[in-house]
Write a protein that holds these residues in place. Structure first.
Motif, short mmCIF file in Angstrom:
data_model
loop_
_atom_site.label_atom_id
_atom_site.label_comp_id
_atom_site.label_asym_id
_atom_site.label_seq_id
_atom_site.Cartn_x
_atom_site.Cartn_y
_atom_site.Cartn_z
N VAL A 1 77.75 -87.38 -72.95
CA VAL A 1 76.81 -88.13 -73.79
C VAL A 1 76.85 -89.59 -73.33
CG1 VAL A 1 76.16 -88.68 -76.15
CG2 VAL A 1 77.37 -86.57 -75.66
N GLY A 2 75.77 -90.07 -72.84
CA GLY A 2 75.75 -91.42 -72.29
C GLY A 2 75.53 -92.49 -73.37
N HIS A 3 76.01 -93.69 -73.05
CA HIS A 3 75.82 -94.80 -73.97
C HIS A 3 75.55 -96.01 -73.10
CE1 HIS A 3 76.08 -96.48 -77.92
NE2 HIS A 3 77.02 -97.35 -77.60
N THR A 4 74.30 -96.41 -72.96
CA THR A 4 73.97 -97.47 -72.01
C THR A 4 74.30 -98.85 -72.58
OG1 THR A 4 71.74 -97.67 -72.84
CG2 THR A 4 72.08 -96.06 -71.07
N TYR A 5 74.27 -99.85 -71.70
CA TYR A 5 74.56 -101.22 -72.15
C TYR A 5 73.53 -101.67 -73.16
CZ TYR A 5 75.41 -106.20 -72.19
OH TYR A 5 75.66 -107.46 -72.60
N ALA A 6 72.28 -101.31 -72.90
CA ALA A 6 71.20 -101.71 -73.81
C ALA A 6 71.46 -101.17 -75.22
CB ALA A 6 69.86 -101.21 -73.27
N GLU A 7 71.92 -99.88 -75.25
CA GLU A 7 72.20 -99.26 -76.55
C GLU A 7 73.37 -99.98 -77.23
OE1 GLU A 7 70.74 -94.73 -75.37
OE2 GLU A 7 72.85 -95.30 -75.22
N TRP A 8 74.41 -100.31 -76.42
CA TRP A 8 75.61 -100.97 -76.96
C TRP A 8 75.27 -102.35 -77.51
CZ3 TRP A 8 78.21 -105.46 -75.31
CH2 TRP A 8 79.50 -105.62 -75.82
N GLU A 9 74.42 -103.07 -76.72
CA GLU A 9 74.03 -104.41 -77.13
C GLU A 9 73.25 -104.36 -78.44
OE1 GLU A 9 72.54 -107.73 -74.21
OE2 GLU A 9 70.84 -106.87 -75.31
N HIS A 10 72.41 -103.32 -78.52
CA HIS A 10 71.60 -103.15 -79.71
C HIS A 10 72.50 -102.87 -80.92
CE1 HIS A 10 67.80 -102.48 -81.69
NE2 HIS A 10 68.32 -101.41 -82.27
N GLU A 11 73.54 -102.06 -80.68
CA GLU A 11 74.45 -101.68 -81.76
C GLU A 11 75.20 -102.89 -82.30
OE1 GLU A 11 77.08 -98.51 -80.51
OE2 GLU A 11 78.32 -98.74 -82.31
N PHE A 12 75.67 -103.77 -81.41
CA PHE A 12 76.45 -104.93 -81.85
C PHE A 12 75.63 -106.22 -81.84
CE2 PHE A 12 79.59 -101.91 -80.23
CZ PHE A 12 80.43 -101.83 -81.32
N HIS A 13 74.33 -106.07 -81.97
CA HIS A 13 73.41 -107.19 -81.81
C HIS A 13 73.80 -108.40 -82.68
CE1 HIS A 13 69.71 -109.44 -82.76
NE2 HIS A 13 69.46 -109.29 -81.47
N ASP A 14 74.08 -108.10 -83.94
CA ASP A 14 74.34 -109.19 -84.89
C ASP A 14 75.63 -109.93 -84.57
OD1 ASP A 14 72.05 -108.38 -86.03
OD2 ASP A 14 73.02 -107.26 -87.68
N LYS A 15 76.69 -109.14 -84.26
CA LYS A 15 78.00 -109.75 -83.97
C LYS A 15 77.94 -110.58 -82.71
CE LYS A 15 80.80 -106.54 -86.49
NZ LYS A 15 81.22 -105.15 -86.55
#
Lengths: 126, 329
Positions: free
Chosen positions: B304-318
């Motif tokens: 199951v892949g997790h791209t940088y874009a997805e990661w950045e989106h996930e922690f966007h606020d922090k």
């Protein structure tokens, strides 16, 4: 993994080829038993029948060597009678029917004697 | 000792068939055992091959015996390091027909003075080649007993094999080569102490069995000379599935047949199954294209892949709160 199809194809080809004689027997039906036809009235060949069946090739080979290499033409059989060593003169006199006599078993067993590379085949109507 | 036991076993088997047939067991040795052995042979080989076919081949593992295909100005070795399926097929074919891996056989020896040397040794290759090809010709020649009419090819093989027309029945070259090659392969195992140490019953028994078959065959053809018409009737009956045992066949014929029967039944369970296995050796039949194509191990779990874009989106606020620059903006 994706070679399974090819492996099974190869295996099927192998089994089919291994059973080749079975297919051939099924195609050609029951094989005939060869029945060499004896046309002479003589009771016995040069040697007894059993010995002739088994050893005729050895006898003919020995005859050829004695006649061609040593020039002797008289053969003394096991029972003491004498015969002239000659394929055309002695053998073919009683068995002039090469096609029905010699070839019967020879063809059945795919034996091709090289007698007729030197001797002239008897003329027969087929 | 192992070699003695193997030969004793073969002699015992031949004797069982010889005296068994003489005592009236012709139908057993001439019909029942051959059918059973043929079934065991075919089913056994099929089972072995199918079990090999089931095993997974996640990665290409060819032995690389030459330069692999890389840059255009580096000359590749297309047969010794094939990069295509066709090259791999040619490699297997050459292995099957000319035994190239045996051709590379080397012999290592400790010379006096402690020098350790490696030298090419072609004798195993030559002996194996002589044995396999003469056995193939002998095998094909026997087709004359199993077919009526006999295919013309069989006659040509016989003519070529008896080319020198020595004696009558004509001496076949392959009969001499077969016995000589088997003798050499046996002697090779016995002569070298190291090879003798490595040789097992499983190595000696096939050699002894094949020698037994060859020797009984030679005896039958040149010395005993049974009534071959009846022998062929027996063989034709077997393949025509109307088995019948004609009377008056020499018991030695049954010894010969029984040894072949044992060979057939033994085949799938022994090293002789290399006849099928040589086609399935992964070190030979795979193309060396590991660096050209992606080979995914079939039993790997799905990643199951997790791209940088997805990661950045996930922690966007922090990320934003920490003042870290974002790709998104």
């Amino acid at each position: 993994m994706r070679d399974r199809g090819r492996i099974i194809t190869g295996l099927a080809v192998f089994v089919a080829v291994a059973l080749a004689p079975v297919w051939q027997a099924a195609l050609h039906g029951a094989a005939r038993r060869p029945d060499p036809k004896i046309v002479t009235t003589a009771k016995q060949c040069v040697e007894p029948t059993a010995a002739m069946r088994r050893d005729h090739m050895e006898l003919l080979n020995a005859w050829r060597d004695t006649v061609v290499r040593r020039g002797q033409r008289t053969y003394v059989a096991a029972d003491g009678k004498t015969v002239t060593m000659s394929l055309t003169g002695t053998c073919m006199k009683c068995h002039p029917n090469k096609k029905e006599f010699c070839d019967a078993c020879h063809n059945y067993l795919a034996v091709s004697p090289y007698c007729w590379e030197c001797h002239i085949e008897p003329k027969e109507k087929s | 000792m192992r070699v003695v036991w193997s030969f004793l076993l073969v002699v015992l088997l031949a004797a069982i068939a010889f005296f068994g047939a003489e005592a009236g067991g012709q139908a057993l040795f001439g019909v029942v055992f051959p059918y059973v052995a043929m079934v065991v042979f075919l089913v056994g080989i099929a089972a072995r091959v199918l079990s090999w076919a089931r095993s997974t081949v996640p990665f290409r593992i060819p032995t690389t015996c030459g330069q692999q295909r890389s840059l255009p100005w580096i000359k590749p070795a297309p047969l010794d390091n094939p990069s295509t399926g066709r090259g791999a097929a040619a490699r297997v074919l050459l292995e099957v027909l000319t035994f190239r891996s045996l051709f590379r056989n080397t012999r290592s020896e400790l010379r006096p003075g402690g020098r350790f040397t490696f030298s090419p040794d072609k004798w195993l290759w030559a002996g194996a080649l002589a044995f396999h090809y003469s056995f193939l010709v002998v095998f094909l020649r026997h087709y004359r007993f199993f077919a009526e009419p006999v295919p013309a090819v069989v006659g040509w093989i016989e003519g070529l094999d008896g080319f020198f027309q020595v004696g009558l029945p004509v001496v076949y070259l392959t009969d001499i080569v077969l016995v000589a090659a088997l003798g050499f392969l046996l002697w090779r195992r016995l002569e070298d102490a190291r090879l003798r140490y490595l040789s097992l019953h499983a190595d000696y028994f096939p050699l002894a069995l094949l020698l037994g078959i060859a020797v009984t065959g030679v005896l039958l053809r040149y010395f005993v000379r049974p009534d071959v018409v009846r022998v062929k009737e027996l063989a034709i009956g077997l393949v025509g599935l109307h088995p019948a045992v004609p009377q008056g066949i020499s018991p030695l014929v049954f010894a010969h047949i029984f040894l072949v029967t044992v060979l057939l039944a033994y085949f799938p369970f022994s090293k002789l199954v290399h006849m099928a296995g040589v086609f399935l050796s992964p070190t030979r039949n795979l193309a060396n294209d590991n660096r050209m194509r992606r080979h995914v191990n079939p039993w790997n779990p799905a990643i199951v892949g997790h791209t940088y874009a997805e990661w950045e989106h996930e922690f966007h606020d922090k990320l934003k709160a920490s003042g870290i620059p974002l790709d998104e903006e």
